[in-house]
Design a protein around this motif. Structure first.
Motif, PDB file in Angstrom:
ATOM      1  N   ARG A 168       0.952  -1.119  -0.152  1.00 27.79           N
ATOM      2  CA  ARG A 168       0.088   0.012  -0.085  1.00 27.79           C
ATOM      3  C   ARG A 168       0.728   1.227   0.091  1.00 27.79           C
ATOM      4  O   ARG A 168       0.096   2.317  -0.329  1.00 27.79           O
ATOM      5  CB  ARG A 168      -0.824  -0.120   1.222  1.00 27.79           C
ATOM      6  N   CYS A 171       0.922   3.429  -3.237  1.00 27.50           N
ATOM      7  CA  CYS A 171      -0.182   4.044  -3.557  1.00 27.50           C
ATOM      8  C   CYS A 171       0.023   5.734  -3.772  1.00 27.50           C
ATOM      9  O   CYS A 171       0.628   6.075  -2.718  1.00 27.50           O
ATOM     10  CB  CYS A 171      -1.399   3.945  -2.676  1.00 27.50           C
ATOM     11  N   ARG A 172      -0.492   6.159  -4.760  1.00 26.88           N
ATOM     12  CA  ARG A 172      -0.350   7.873  -4.745  1.00 26.88           C
ATOM     13  C   ARG A 172      -1.262   8.397  -3.621  1.00 26.88           C
ATOM     14  O   ARG A 172      -0.846   9.510  -2.977  1.00 26.88           O
ATOM     15  CB  ARG A 172      -0.779   8.304  -5.905  1.00 26.88           C
ATOM     16  N   THR A 175      -5.633   4.485   0.238  1.00 27.35           N
ATOM     17  CA  THR A 175      -6.965   4.333   0.214  1.00 27.35           C
ATOM     18  C   THR A 175      -7.308   2.577   0.564  1.00 27.35           C
ATOM     19  O   THR A 175      -6.118   1.895   0.415  1.00 27.35           O
ATOM     20  CB  THR A 175      -7.901   4.600  -0.829  1.00 27.35           C
ATOM     21  N   CYS A 178      -6.485   0.663  -2.965  1.00 29.90           N
ATOM     22  CA  CYS A 178      -5.559   1.328  -3.653  1.00 29.90           C
ATOM     23  C   CYS A 178      -4.327   0.384  -4.472  1.00 29.90           C
ATOM     24  O   CYS A 178      -3.945   0.631  -5.505  1.00 29.90           O
ATOM     25  CB  CYS A 178      -5.039   2.689  -3.391  1.00 29.90           C
ATOM     26  N   ASN A 179      -4.102  -0.469  -3.565  1.00 33.27           N
ATOM     27  CA  ASN A 179      -2.893  -1.438  -4.026  1.00 33.27           C
ATOM     28  C   ASN A 179      -3.388  -2.649  -4.761  1.00 33.27           C
ATOM     29  O   ASN A 179      -2.474  -3.476  -5.298  1.00 33.27           O
ATOM     30  CB  ASN A 179      -2.130  -1.860  -2.795  1.00 33.27           C
ATOM     31  N   PRO A 182      -3.047  -2.871  -9.396  1.00 35.29           N
ATOM     32  CA  PRO A 182      -2.650  -1.409  -9.438  1.00 35.29           C
ATOM     33  C   PRO A 182      -2.512  -0.927 -11.019  1.00 35.29           C
ATOM     34  O   PRO A 182      -2.334  -1.793 -12.085  1.00 35.29           O
ATOM     35  CB  PRO A 182      -1.376  -1.667  -8.975  1.00 35.29           C
ATOM     36  N   THR A 183      -2.732   0.227 -11.213  1.00 37.70           N
ATOM     37  CA  THR A 183      -2.492   0.972 -12.489  1.00 37.70           C
ATOM     38  C   THR A 183      -1.465   2.092 -12.289  1.00 37.70           C
ATOM     39  O   THR A 183      -1.486   2.773 -11.177  1.00 37.70           O
ATOM     40  CB  THR A 183      -4.042   1.370 -13.194  1.00 37.70           C
ATOM     41  N   SER A 185      -2.332   5.177 -12.690  1.00 39.99           N
ATOM     42  CA  SER A 185      -3.208   6.239 -12.095  1.00 39.99           C
ATOM     43  C   SER A 185      -3.365   6.127 -10.287  1.00 39.99           C
ATOM     44  O   SER A 185      -3.459   7.080  -9.844  1.00 39.99           O
ATOM     45  CB  SER A 185      -4.507   6.465 -12.587  1.00 39.99           C
ATOM     46  N   THR A 186      -3.002   4.927  -9.870  1.00 40.02           N
ATOM     47  CA  THR A 186      -3.438   4.540  -8.458  1.00 40.02           C
ATOM     48  C   THR A 186      -2.172   4.476  -7.730  1.00 40.02           C
ATOM     49  O   THR A 186      -2.125   4.687  -6.303  1.00 40.02           O
ATOM     50  CB  THR A 186      -4.179   3.416  -8.227  1.00 40.02           C
ATOM     51  N   ILE A 187      -0.900   3.919  -8.682  1.00 39.27           N
ATOM     52  CA  ILE A 187       0.306   3.909  -7.826  1.00 39.27           C
ATOM     53  C   ILE A 187       1.293   4.572  -8.465  1.00 39.27           C
ATOM     54  O   ILE A 187       1.453   5.029  -9.518  1.00 39.27           O
ATOM     55  CB  ILE A 187       0.588   2.246  -7.673  1.00 39.27           C
TER      56      ILE A 187
END
Length: 239
Positions: A168, A171-172, A175, A178-179, A182-183, A185-187
């Motif tokens: 986690r 993650c950007r 949340t 979020c992990n 993963p894409t 945009s999320t990490i």
């Protein structure tokens, strides 16, 4: 026996230079501690050769700290034995620093492989040791990175591949899920190795500047110490 005339000035200069060495020793210890704390998350995996770099800087700083204190006492008391010992120790330190600089230049290409090895060892042990896991998470959060080369490195580890997840700390925005899956945009997608190398290149200039400054004062210190040795031995009178 004391020193008079021009030798008083030499004695004062030797004392001042030793005080500067003392400050430089403190500075090296501070830089070593800073480097060790900043890179601790990457080195905690057990890469002794990489971890030894900041420790070596601290050791040199401590040695300079004590040698300069010894030199100050020798100059103040006009002790030929102490001043001579100081000159010899300072010369040895200078030669060791030159050798270390040469070795660092010769083996600079190995730093990348050592760093990468340390990161991979850390990742393999992730989740098995609480302090280690926390160190990895802090590294990824501080450097905004994920994995060694990129985030897909975690997929090579069974525990993450089966669930298609990453830690986690990648993650950007942290949340609940979020992990998972993963894409970009999320990490964070870039690996930690690149971020650490950029940090090292940025800060190596500071270390180099401090090292050059210390080397310059060491040469002057050796010259003036030899002059003071000659004056003390000649038996000139003090004040």
């Amino acid at each position: 026996m004391a020193v008079e005339g021009g030798m008083k000035c030499v004695k004062f200069l030797v004392f001042i230079f030793n005080f500067i060495f003392w400050v430089c020793g403190v500075a090296l210890v501070a830089i070593g501690i800073y480097a060790h704390l900043a890179l601790n998350q990457a080195l905690v995996a057990g890469s002794n050769s990489a971890a030894s770099s900041p420790v070596a800087i601290m050791v040199v700083g401590i040695i300079i700290f004590f040698v300069s204190f010894f030199g100050c006492c020798g100059a103040w008391k006009e002790s030929y034995c102490m001043v001579t010992t100081f000159a010899v120790l300072l010369s040895i330190i200078f030669l060791v620093e030159i050798a270390a600089a040469i070795a660092g230049y010769v083996f600079k290409d190995k730093v990348r492989s050592v760093l990468e090895e340390g990161l991979w060892d850390t990742m393999r042990k992730y989740g098995e040791d609480v302090p280690l896991t926390e160190a990895v998470d802090k590294l990824q959060e501080d450097f905004h990175c994920c994995g060694s080369n990129n985030y897909t490195d975690w997929a090579t580890l069974e525990r993450f591949r089966v669930n298609n997840t990453v830690p986690r700390s990648c993650c950007r925005v942290n949340t609940t899920n979020c992990n998972v899956n993963p894409t970009t945009s999320t990490i964070y997608v870039e690996g930690c190795q690149k971020g650490i190398e950029a940090w090292m290149k940025k800060n190596i200039l500071i270390v180099a500047a401090v090292a050059l400054g210390i080397a310059f004062f060491e040469i002057l210190g050796i010259v003036f110490t030899c002059c003071l040795m000659k004056g003390i031995r000649s038996g000139y009178e003090v004040m």
